[in-house]
Design an enzyme around this catalytic site. Sequence first.
Site, short mmCIF file in Angstrom:
data_model
loop_
_atom_site.label_atom_id
_atom_site.label_comp_id
_atom_site.label_asym_id
_atom_site.label_seq_id
_atom_site.Cartn_x
_atom_site.Cartn_y
_atom_site.Cartn_z
N ASN A 1 50.65 45.92 49.13
CA ASN A 1 49.42 45.14 49.10
C ASN A 1 48.17 46.01 49.23
O ASN A 1 47.10 45.61 48.78
CB ASN A 1 49.48 44.10 50.23
CG ASN A 1 48.13 43.47 50.49
OD1 ASN A 1 47.66 42.65 49.72
ND2 ASN A 1 47.50 43.87 51.60
N TYR B 1 39.26 49.53 37.87
CA TYR B 1 40.10 48.64 38.68
C TYR B 1 41.12 47.93 37.78
O TYR B 1 42.31 47.89 38.09
CB TYR B 1 39.22 47.62 39.40
CG TYR B 1 39.98 46.68 40.31
CD1 TYR B 1 40.48 47.13 41.53
CD2 TYR B 1 40.23 45.36 39.94
CE1 TYR B 1 41.19 46.27 42.37
CE2 TYR B 1 40.93 44.50 40.77
CZ TYR B 1 41.41 44.96 41.98
OH TYR B 1 42.13 44.12 42.80
N LYS C 1 45.36 48.40 38.08
CA LYS C 1 46.25 47.26 38.30
C LYS C 1 47.16 47.02 37.10
O LYS C 1 48.33 46.64 37.25
CB LYS C 1 45.44 46.00 38.63
CG LYS C 1 44.72 46.08 39.98
CD LYS C 1 45.71 46.23 41.13
CE LYS C 1 45.05 46.09 42.49
NZ LYS C 1 46.02 46.15 43.59
#
Length: 273
Positions: free
Chosen positions: A83, A148, A152
């Site tokens: 996470n 970003y 991801k």
Amino acid sequence: MSTNQKNTVVLITGGSSGIGKSIGIYLKEKGCIVYGTSRNPSRFTDFDFFPLLELDVADKGSIVSAVDKIVHKHGQLDVLINNAGAGITGPIEETPEEEIVKNFTTNYFGPINVTKAVLPIMRKQKNGLVINITSIAGYMGLPYRGIYSASKAALEMTTEAWRMELKDFNIKMTNVAPGDFATNIAAGRYHAPVIEGSPYEKPYGDTLRLMDSHVDSGNDPLEMAKVVFEIMNTQKPRVHYKVGAFMQKFSIVLKRVLPDRVYEKMLMNHYKL
């Protein structure tokens, strides 16, 4: 995984706040043995929801040390939830290379290295589950969030490949992509400065304000916790899960069906570019 939750040992990286903390509290309430991590647990003196171990995903030594502590105490590690992550915004042209590398170290190489540390344990146990928390932003290149989105997306694709490699060992792996949730991610995000006189000054400044308002009005992170618990009780987890507001999830469907330029125009309208 569908195990007896009372014996399930769970490691959540970045469990001190936001989505990680919500997942940890929820799983503990369900009877799991939960460990969270922080680069500096001593900062959280009042944190008594579950133990916080010192772990920096950029430091392989600290990863091994944290995993060893759990296995030494419990003899097992059943679920890893990758996470820990970091936000980054800015025009790609004006984002310093060292910040790009730093973001990929946290969002991409970090989860890979933590997973590498737990896989031998899970293989020995002949079972295990790895849940990678990615982002709906990883399904599309978002303006001023390109780095970003890329970090991801890289984790999403790696998970697709890795889960096939792990099937022989009864180790399951999946992606959970959240949309905007009401967390403190905006506060910890690296913002490339809005440079006065830059050609990006106005569009980037406007987009930054829009992004922050989305996070502030985001969904309750408890939604993520419930999905994670559901996955833990699923014999055959799907490759991808998306959690968030309907329009955020629907935007992924639209990307699949709309021509590229139409979808790009829709995104630009959304960000008023």
